[in-house]
Scaffold this motif. Structure first.
Motif, mmCIF file in Angstrom:
data_model
loop_
_atom_site.group_PDB
_atom_site.id
_atom_site.type_symbol
_atom_site.label_atom_id
_atom_site.label_comp_id
_atom_site.label_asym_id
_atom_site.label_seq_id
_atom_site.Cartn_x
_atom_site.Cartn_y
_atom_site.Cartn_z
ATOM 1 N N GLY A 78 0.791 -1.229 0.000
ATOM 2 C CA GLY A 78 0.000 0.000 0.000
ATOM 3 C C GLY A 78 0.817 1.269 0.000
ATOM 4 N N SER A 79 2.136 1.167 -0.219
ATOM 5 C CA SER A 79 2.977 2.359 -0.265
ATOM 6 C C SER A 79 2.501 3.298 -1.363
ATOM 7 C CB SER A 79 4.434 1.956 -0.514
ATOM 8 O OG SER A 79 5.260 3.093 -0.628
ATOM 9 N N ARG A 80 2.649 4.586 -1.141
ATOM 10 C CA ARG A 80 2.199 5.548 -2.144
ATOM 11 C C ARG A 80 3.008 5.389 -3.431
ATOM 12 N NH1 ARG A 80 4.570 11.050 -2.686
ATOM 13 N NH2 ARG A 80 6.745 10.921 -1.993
ATOM 14 N N SER A 81 2.460 5.904 -4.533
ATOM 15 C CA SER A 81 3.127 5.820 -5.829
ATOM 16 C C SER A 81 3.959 7.063 -6.074
ATOM 17 C CB SER A 81 2.104 5.665 -6.957
ATOM 18 O OG SER A 81 1.405 4.447 -6.835
ATOM 19 N N ILE A 82 5.118 6.860 -6.699
ATOM 20 C CA ILE A 82 5.972 7.976 -7.099
ATOM 21 C C ILE A 82 6.275 7.838 -8.583
ATOM 22 C CG2 ILE A 82 7.004 8.306 -4.826
ATOM 23 C CD1 ILE A 82 9.481 6.755 -5.903
ATOM 24 N N GLY A 83 6.628 8.946 -9.205
ATOM 25 C CA GLY A 83 6.920 8.931 -10.633
ATOM 26 C C GLY A 83 8.395 8.713 -10.910
ATOM 27 N N VAL A 84 8.673 7.950 -11.947
ATOM 28 C CA VAL A 84 10.023 7.759 -12.474
ATOM 29 C C VAL A 84 9.986 8.127 -13.945
ATOM 30 C CG1 VAL A 84 11.829 6.069 -13.019
ATOM 31 C CG2 VAL A 84 10.629 5.950 -10.821
ATOM 32 N N GLY A 85 10.786 9.092 -14.342
ATOM 33 C CA GLY A 85 10.774 9.549 -15.719
ATOM 34 C C GLY A 85 11.529 8.618 -16.646
ATOM 35 N N TYR A 86 11.078 8.563 -17.891
ATOM 36 C CA TYR A 86 11.780 7.772 -18.900
ATOM 37 C C TYR A 86 11.546 8.414 -20.259
ATOM 38 C CZ TYR A 86 7.516 5.791 -20.887
ATOM 39 O OH TYR A 86 6.308 5.642 -21.532
ATOM 40 N N ALA A 87 12.366 8.007 -21.214
ATOM 41 C CA ALA A 87 12.173 8.395 -22.613
ATOM 42 C C ALA A 87 12.424 7.176 -23.482
ATOM 43 C CB ALA A 87 13.106 9.527 -23.005
ATOM 44 N N ARG A 88 11.713 7.120 -24.601
ATOM 45 C CA ARG A 88 11.930 6.035 -25.559
ATOM 46 C C ARG A 88 12.010 6.614 -26.961
ATOM 47 N NH1 ARG A 88 8.109 0.729 -26.255
ATOM 48 N NH2 ARG A 88 6.463 2.312 -26.160
ATOM 49 N N ILE A 89 13.051 6.171 -27.701
ATOM 50 C CA ILE A 89 13.190 6.507 -29.111
ATOM 51 C C ILE A 89 13.201 5.185 -29.869
ATOM 52 C CG2 ILE A 89 14.480 7.831 -30.817
ATOM 53 C CD1 ILE A 89 15.997 9.176 -28.538
ATOM 54 N N LYS A 90 12.262 5.032 -30.791
ATOM 55 C CA LYS A 90 12.147 3.773 -31.527
ATOM 56 C C LYS A 90 13.265 3.640 -32.565
ATOM 57 C CE LYS A 90 8.324 1.865 -29.882
ATOM 58 N NZ LYS A 90 7.190 1.620 -30.798
ATOM 59 N N ALA A 91 13.603 2.392 -32.875
ATOM 60 C CA ALA A 91 14.649 2.101 -33.853
ATOM 61 C C ALA A 91 14.263 2.620 -35.238
ATOM 62 C CB ALA A 91 14.894 0.602 -33.915
ATOM 63 N N ARG A 92 15.236 3.159 -35.942
ATOM 64 C CA ARG A 92 14.983 3.597 -37.320
ATOM 65 C C ARG A 92 14.675 2.390 -38.208
ATOM 66 N NH1 ARG A 92 17.843 8.827 -38.638
ATOM 67 N NH2 ARG A 92 19.059 9.448 -36.811
ATOM 68 N N HIS A 93 15.456 1.324 -38.023
ATOM 69 C CA HIS A 93 15.298 0.111 -38.826
ATOM 70 C C HIS A 93 15.284 -1.087 -37.873
ATOM 71 C CE1 HIS A 93 16.216 2.702 -42.217
ATOM 72 N NE2 HIS A 93 17.357 3.041 -41.634
ATOM 73 N N PRO A 94 14.137 -1.445 -37.357
ATOM 74 C CA PRO A 94 14.075 -2.533 -36.372
ATOM 75 C C PRO A 94 14.690 -3.817 -36.909
ATOM 76 C CG PRO A 94 11.980 -1.364 -36.492
ATOM 77 C CD PRO A 94 12.811 -0.861 -37.633
ATOM 78 N N THR A 95 15.498 -4.460 -36.067
ATOM 79 C CA THR A 95 16.178 -5.700 -36.449
ATOM 80 C C THR A 95 15.802 -6.867 -35.548
ATOM 81 O OG1 THR A 95 18.058 -5.199 -35.011
ATOM 82 C CG2 THR A 95 18.165 -4.388 -37.285
ATOM 83 N N GLY A 96 14.965 -6.621 -34.568
ATOM 84 C CA GLY A 96 14.662 -7.657 -33.588
ATOM 85 C C GLY A 96 15.618 -7.660 -32.418
ATOM 86 N N ALA A 97 16.625 -6.769 -32.445
ATOM 87 C CA ALA A 97 17.556 -6.679 -31.322
ATOM 88 C C ALA A 97 16.819 -6.146 -30.101
ATOM 89 C CB ALA A 97 18.720 -5.768 -31.673
#
Length: 512
Positions: free
Chosen positions: A71-90
């Motif tokens: 029941g501990s309160r929630s806190i925020g953790v920031g993140y960023a995501r940049i998608k692959a230009r040419h996905p390879t399955g890596a």
């Protein structure tokens, strides 16, 4: 806490300014009202060096503040995501920042050189895989920014390790009193590792590749220990093992000796050298300050004159704090040897003023601590007379005052792993000595190391700045796990050493 320059944005920066306002507003959401593992997302674009628009996702992951408390309160953790230009399955690269106490998501909105450089570096990762950057709980502008303030230190007497230890104990008690609405016991490296796993699941990835330097490497090692099944491979630089949060003085001193070896041969520095070269100057300084402190008069820009008293423990601290740039350190030592103390005194004057400090550093470090065997080595190290106990004394003394629980030796001690891992480490690194990696490598059955001669504490790609083929091989490892193209050693050229800001002293003729 956020320090913004109060100026109107120009037309070219309007979009970044609007996005910055969104970033600032995000922490104002009532985090306690958010469900654990809920994600709030925003979207934007940046341009790469060729002018191509690159979309990215900026988000906040909500996690329990204290994962040990139901029941501990929630806190925020920031993140960023940049998608692959040419996905390879890596698998995606999860980029973990150092510190503890480094907030990096401002790279998407900042106009300063550091922000632009960080963003440029991030964009090199997305050729074949997604890049995810996650910030540290307790030091993210999309969540908690836990900060304290140091007390002023007097200028009329030398600094001491004992005084710093007492100050950190007081800081711990003040932090608890200042945050009665927060559960500071939840800010541990184990919780940071769990945040990575939560973000992985929230973004829909089965496995990930870890990429971290300094504390980012230690954080990565915690993820690999606690969640080994989710890590496909890892690249760790300036490695900080889980039992090596406090550096061995003799190993730091050995890095200084390697820097001095090249500095002693620099023609511009030779006229300043005493017998024994740079290390001879270090020895002479210790003998000089052992006889008593020195007083240095410093004049401020306003014309106010103050006297700064510098003692033997100040010298120990200066040897540790002036080594981040190997090309600058010899000139600093030679300036002190020739009794030019003014620049040093101004720095100490500034250091002894109150200043804000992230609380996440001591919360994590005091909790992680060291094994009894490691502490014994620290306290009996032969370089203690030269460097002192600044690196660990205050943290060990104040550990009982910080509310984070002890992580235990089961986490601290290294264990064998089959996770493919590439270590990149410079032998001029005085923050996390290269011995850290060499001592950890036997536990990694699929481990490889690139030793970078004359590299300091920088990130791996900066350490490899003179080795483009090695950089490509690292990217191939990130993509496929392939190690055949990786070198075992890279040597950087001798740097352009700084020269003291005064003419070399006249040489005295030897008497018959």
């Amino acid at each position: 806490m956020l320090d913004l320059a109060m100026r109107s944005p120009g037309p070219g920066s309007l979009s970044r300014w609007l996005l910055l306002l969104c970033v600032i507003a995000a922490p104002l959401l009532p985090s306690g009202a958010r469900a654990s593992r809920e994600v709030v997302r925003e979207h934007g674009t940046v341009r790469d060096a060729e002018g191509t628009e690159i979309p990215y996702e900026l988000g906040t992951l909500y996690v329990p503040e204290n994962r040990r408390v139901p029941g501990s309160r929630s806190i925020g953790v920031g993140y960023a995501r940049i998608k692959a230009r040419h996905p390879t399955g890596a698998p995606p690269v999860f980029w973990l920042p150092g510190g503890p106490g480094l907030s990096v998501l401002g790279a998407f909105t900042g106009e300063d050189a550091a922000s632009r450089g960080r963003l440029k570096s991030w964009l090199t990762f997305i050729a074949n895989s997604d890049l995810v950057v996650i910030e540290q709980r307790g030091y993210t502008r999309r969540g908690e920014m836990l900060e304290g303030t140091t007390d002023a230190w007097p200028l009329d007497r030398p600094a001491s390790v004992q005084a710093e230890a007492e100050a950190m104990r007081a800081q711990a008690r003040a932090a608890v009193a200042a945050h009665p609405d927060k559960d500071l016991a939840g800010y541990t490296i184990a919780a940071c590792a769990a945040d990575v796993d939560d973000l992985r699941r929230a973004l829909g990835y089965d496995t990930i590749t870890l990429f971290g330097g300094s504390f980012g490497s230690q954080w990565s090692l915690a993820v690999m220990r606690l969640y080994p099944e989710i890590v496909a491979r890892a690249v760790l630089s300036s490695t900080e093992p889980l039992d090596s949060g406090y550096d061995m003085p003799s190993q730091v001193f050995a890095a200084l000796q390697r820097i001095a070896h090249d500095a002693d041969r620099d023609p511009k520095l030779v006229p300043y050298l005493p017998p024994g070269g740079i290390m001879g100057a270090v020895s002479a300084l210790h003998q000089r300050f052992a006889r008593g402190p020195v007083e240095v008069r410093v004049q401020s820009e306003a014309g106010e004159v103050q006297t700064v008293t510098l003692g033997s423990e100040d010298l120990q601290r200066a040897l540790l704090s002036h080594t981040q740039e190997g090309a600058q350190w010899p000139a600093f030592i030679l300036s002190l040897y020739h009794e030019h103390y003014e620049g040093w005194a101004r720095e100490v004057q500034e250091e002894r003023r109150p200043h804000p400090v992230p609380l996440i550093g001591p919360l994590i470090d005091s909790s992680l601590g060291v094994t009894a065997a490691r502490e014994h080595l620290l306290r009996t190290d032969p370089a203690l007379p030269l460097l002192g106990t600044w690196n660990f004394e205050a943290n060990l003394a104040s550990a009982p005052d910080w509310p984070t629980p002890d992580m235990g030796d089961a986490l601290r001690r290294p264990v064998e792993t089959t996770i493919p891992t590439l270590f990149v480490h410079g032998d001029w690194d005085t923050s996390t000595p290269i011995d850290n990696t060499l001592g950890l490598l036997p536990y990694f059955r699929n481990g490889r190391v690139i030793l970078v001669h004359r590299a300091g504490h920088d990130g791996p790609f900066y350490q490899l700045r003179e080795a483009p083929a090695a950089k490509l091989a690292v990217h191939e490892f990130l993509k496929t796990g392939e190690t055949s193209g990786l070198p075992t050693e890279v040597s950087l050229p001798v740097p352009e050493f700084a020269v003291p800001a005064f003419a070399p002293p006249a040489r005295k003729e030897a008497r018959p």
